[in-house]
Design a protein around this motif. Sequence first.
Motif, PDB file in Angstrom:
ATOM      1  N   VAL A  53       0.842  -1.046  -0.073  1.00  0.00           N
ATOM      2  CA  VAL A  53      -0.200  -0.247  -0.044  1.00  0.00           C
ATOM      3  C   VAL A  53       1.310   1.483  -0.533  1.00  0.00           C
ATOM      4  CG1 VAL A  53      -1.597   0.896   1.533  1.00  0.00           C
ATOM      5  CG2 VAL A  53      -1.671  -1.112   1.154  1.00  0.00           C
ATOM      6  N   GLN A  54       1.651   1.234   0.888  1.00  0.00           N
ATOM      7  CA  GLN A  54       2.857   2.401   0.564  1.00  0.00           C
ATOM      8  C   GLN A  54       3.755   2.920  -0.235  1.00  0.00           C
ATOM      9  OE1 GLN A  54       5.361   1.537   4.089  1.00  0.00           O
ATOM     10  NE2 GLN A  54       4.217   3.246   5.092  1.00  0.00           N
ATOM     11  N   ILE A  55       3.467   1.520  -1.154  1.00  0.00           N
ATOM     12  CA  ILE A  55       4.530   1.646  -2.208  1.00  0.00           C
ATOM     13  C   ILE A  55       3.693   2.022  -3.516  1.00  0.00           C
ATOM     14  CG2 ILE A  55       5.302  -0.447  -4.331  1.00  0.00           C
ATOM     15  CD1 ILE A  55       6.508  -1.477  -2.141  1.00  0.00           C
ATOM     16  N   GLU A  56       2.174   1.519  -3.404  1.00  0.00           N
ATOM     17  CA  GLU A  56       0.837   2.265  -4.406  1.00  0.00           C
ATOM     18  C   GLU A  56       1.497   3.779  -4.236  1.00  0.00           C
ATOM     19  OE1 GLU A  56      -2.063  -0.016  -4.135  1.00  0.00           O
ATOM     20  OE2 GLU A  56      -1.241  -1.910  -4.913  1.00  0.00           O
ATOM     21  N   LYS A  57       1.510   4.763  -2.895  1.00  0.00           N
ATOM     22  CA  LYS A  57       1.497   5.895  -3.054  1.00  0.00           C
ATOM     23  C   LYS A  57       2.218   6.397  -3.041  1.00  0.00           C
ATOM     24  CE  LYS A  57      -1.770   5.336   2.039  1.00  0.00           C
ATOM     25  NZ  LYS A  57      -1.937   5.685   2.925  1.00  0.00           N
ATOM     26  N   VAL A  58       3.011   6.052  -2.749  1.00  0.00           N
ATOM     27  CA  VAL A  58       4.680   6.665  -3.165  1.00  0.00           C
ATOM     28  C   VAL A  58       4.140   6.999  -4.529  1.00  0.00           C
ATOM     29  CG1 VAL A  58       6.503   6.316  -3.917  1.00  0.00           C
ATOM     30  CG2 VAL A  58       5.936   6.326  -1.644  1.00  0.00           C
ATOM     31  N   SER A  59       4.029   5.638  -6.040  1.00  0.00           N
ATOM     32  CA  SER A  59       4.014   5.552  -7.108  1.00  0.00           C
ATOM     33  C   SER A  59       2.485   6.239  -7.617  1.00  0.00           C
ATOM     34  CB  SER A  59       3.747   3.785  -7.596  1.00  0.00           C
ATOM     35  OG  SER A  59       4.599   3.323  -6.808  1.00  0.00           O
ATOM     36  N   ASN A  60       2.110   6.227  -7.256  1.00  0.00           N
ATOM     37  CA  ASN A  60       0.272   7.438  -7.148  1.00  0.00           C
ATOM     38  C   ASN A  60       1.379   9.148  -7.246  1.00  0.00           C
ATOM     39  OD1 ASN A  60      -1.290   4.757  -7.856  1.00  0.00           O
ATOM     40  ND2 ASN A  60      -2.119   4.959  -5.833  1.00  0.00           N
ATOM     41  N   PHE A  61       1.440   9.580  -5.934  1.00  0.00           N
ATOM     42  CA  PHE A  61       2.092   9.962  -6.123  1.00  0.00           C
ATOM     43  C   PHE A  61       2.805  11.213  -7.006  1.00  0.00           C
ATOM     44  CE2 PHE A  61       4.700  14.106  -4.508  1.00  0.00           C
ATOM     45  CZ  PHE A  61       4.330  14.398  -4.053  1.00  0.00           C
ATOM     46  N   ALA A  62       3.783   9.958  -7.116  1.00  0.00           N
ATOM     47  CA  ALA A  62       4.846  10.390  -8.469  1.00  0.00           C
ATOM     48  C   ALA A  62       4.287  10.232  -9.811  1.00  0.00           C
ATOM     49  CB  ALA A  62       6.419   9.146  -8.666  1.00  0.00           C
ATOM     50  N   ASP A  63       3.663   9.666  -9.700  1.00  0.00           N
ATOM     51  CA  ASP A  63       2.584   9.581 -11.728  1.00  0.00           C
ATOM     52  C   ASP A  63       1.805  10.450 -11.961  1.00  0.00           C
ATOM     53  OD1 ASP A  63       3.575   6.600 -11.945  1.00  0.00           O
ATOM     54  OD2 ASP A  63       2.150   6.449 -11.357  1.00  0.00           O
ATOM     55  N   ASP A  64       1.128  10.988 -10.653  1.00  0.00           N
ATOM     56  CA  ASP A  64       0.233  12.608 -10.776  1.00  0.00           C
ATOM     57  C   ASP A  64       0.845  13.449 -10.869  1.00  0.00           C
ATOM     58  OD1 ASP A  64      -1.195  10.891 -10.227  1.00  0.00           O
ATOM     59  OD2 ASP A  64      -2.470  11.162  -8.378  1.00  0.00           O
ATOM     60  N   THR A  65       2.147  13.420 -10.073  1.00  0.00           N
ATOM     61  CA  THR A  65       3.039  14.851  -9.991  1.00  0.00           C
ATOM     62  C   THR A  65       3.390  14.622 -11.593  1.00  0.00           C
ATOM     63  OG1 THR A  65       3.504  14.468  -7.952  1.00  0.00           O
ATOM     64  CG2 THR A  65       4.966  16.299  -9.428  1.00  0.00           C
ATOM     65  N   ALA A  66       4.320  14.190 -11.728  1.00  0.00           N
ATOM     66  CA  ALA A  66       4.670  14.164 -13.150  1.00  0.00           C
ATOM     67  C   ALA A  66       3.782  14.520 -14.498  1.00  0.00           C
ATOM     68  CB  ALA A  66       4.958  12.581 -13.997  1.00  0.00           C
ATOM     69  N   GLU A  67       2.347  13.887 -14.565  1.00  0.00           N
ATOM     70  CA  GLU A  67       1.133  14.639 -15.412  1.00  0.00           C
ATOM     71  C   GLU A  67       1.061  15.929 -14.667  1.00  0.00           C
ATOM     72  OE1 GLU A  67      -1.952  12.062 -14.877  1.00  0.00           O
ATOM     73  OE2 GLU A  67      -0.680  10.244 -14.818  1.00  0.00           O
ATOM     74  N   GLN A  68       0.839  15.728 -13.808  1.00  0.00           N
ATOM     75  CA  GLN A  68       1.065  17.640 -13.497  1.00  0.00           C
ATOM     76  C   GLN A  68       1.654  18.722 -14.404  1.00  0.00           C
ATOM     77  OE1 GLN A  68       0.696  17.522  -9.206  1.00  0.00           O
ATOM     78  NE2 GLN A  68      -1.947  17.139  -9.418  1.00  0.00           N
ATOM     79  N   VAL A  69       3.250  18.369 -14.071  1.00  0.00           N
ATOM     80  CA  VAL A  69       4.230  18.658 -14.846  1.00  0.00           C
ATOM     81  C   VAL A  69       4.203  18.694 -16.376  1.00  0.00           C
ATOM     82  CG1 VAL A  69       6.306  19.185 -14.438  1.00  0.00           C
ATOM     83  CG2 VAL A  69       5.275  18.694 -12.386  1.00  0.00           C
ATOM     84  N   GLU A  70       4.001  17.778 -16.513  1.00  0.00           N
ATOM     85  CA  GLU A  70       3.896  18.044 -18.186  1.00  0.00           C
ATOM     86  C   GLU A  70       2.714  18.780 -18.569  1.00  0.00           C
ATOM     87  OE1 GLU A  70       2.419  14.547 -21.962  1.00  0.00           O
ATOM     88  OE2 GLU A  70       3.623  14.091 -19.662  1.00  0.00           O
ATOM     89  N   THR A  71       1.395  19.149 -18.084  1.00  0.00           N
ATOM     90  CA  THR A  71       0.323  19.861 -18.212  1.00  0.00           C
ATOM     91  C   THR A  71       1.128  20.786 -18.034  1.00  0.00           C
ATOM     92  OG1 THR A  71      -1.069  18.402 -17.604  1.00  0.00           O
ATOM     93  CG2 THR A  71      -1.751  20.578 -18.031  1.00  0.00           C
ATOM     94  N   VAL A  72       1.603  21.333 -17.559  1.00  0.00           N
ATOM     95  CA  VAL A  72       2.228  23.005 -16.632  1.00  0.00           C
ATOM     96  C   VAL A  72       3.437  23.675 -17.925  1.00  0.00           C
ATOM     97  CG1 VAL A  72       3.455  24.299 -15.732  1.00  0.00           C
ATOM     98  CG2 VAL A  72       1.214  23.268 -14.282  1.00  0.00           C
ATOM     99  N   CYS A  73       4.073  21.877 -17.813  1.00  0.00           N
ATOM    100  CA  CYS A  73       5.238  22.724 -19.199  1.00  0.00           C
ATOM    101  C   CYS A  73       4.590  22.738 -20.565  1.00  0.00           C
ATOM    102  CB  CYS A  73       6.191  20.924 -19.430  1.00  0.00           C
ATOM    103  SG  CYS A  73       7.212  21.156 -17.829  1.00  0.00           S
ATOM    104  N   LYS A  74       3.264  22.415 -20.965  1.00  0.00           N
ATOM    105  CA  LYS A  74       3.081  22.155 -22.601  1.00  0.00           C
ATOM    106  C   LYS A  74       2.510  23.523 -22.462  1.00  0.00           C
ATOM    107  CE  LYS A  74       2.088  17.287 -23.198  1.00  0.00           C
ATOM    108  NZ  LYS A  74       0.679  16.228 -23.326  1.00  0.00           N
TER     109      LYS A  74
END
Length: 107
Positions: free
Chosen positions: A47-68
């Motif tokens: 569960v902890q691994i999934e939380k960390v992975s989901n956070f990293a995935d969400d942040t990467a997508e959010q940064v990509e949106t702003v960068c575009k």
Amino acid sequence: DNLQSQADEIRQRRYMLCKLCAENCIDREKFLTAENELDAELKAVTVQIEKVSNFADDTAEQVETVCKAISTMPPERLVNTILDHAVVDGKNITFYLIGGLYFREEL
């Protein structure tokens, strides 16, 4: 990385437990009790691994949106394009950007 190491170690302990049971070194009841404890530990780490992975995935997508948005907008329209809204709370202001990113600054 540390969480993945913990998960691997728990899996290794579970494997050894199964091996001990198969070789009749421990009885079935003790095996089941120990197995349940290891499964609970593994689930908690997973569960902890999934939380960390989901956070990293969400942040990467959010940064990509702003960068575009940054790469396609002229500088004079940039703030109006990437800033969704801002909230002033006492001595702090929180800027909410498109894509879900936000940051807080002290006034």
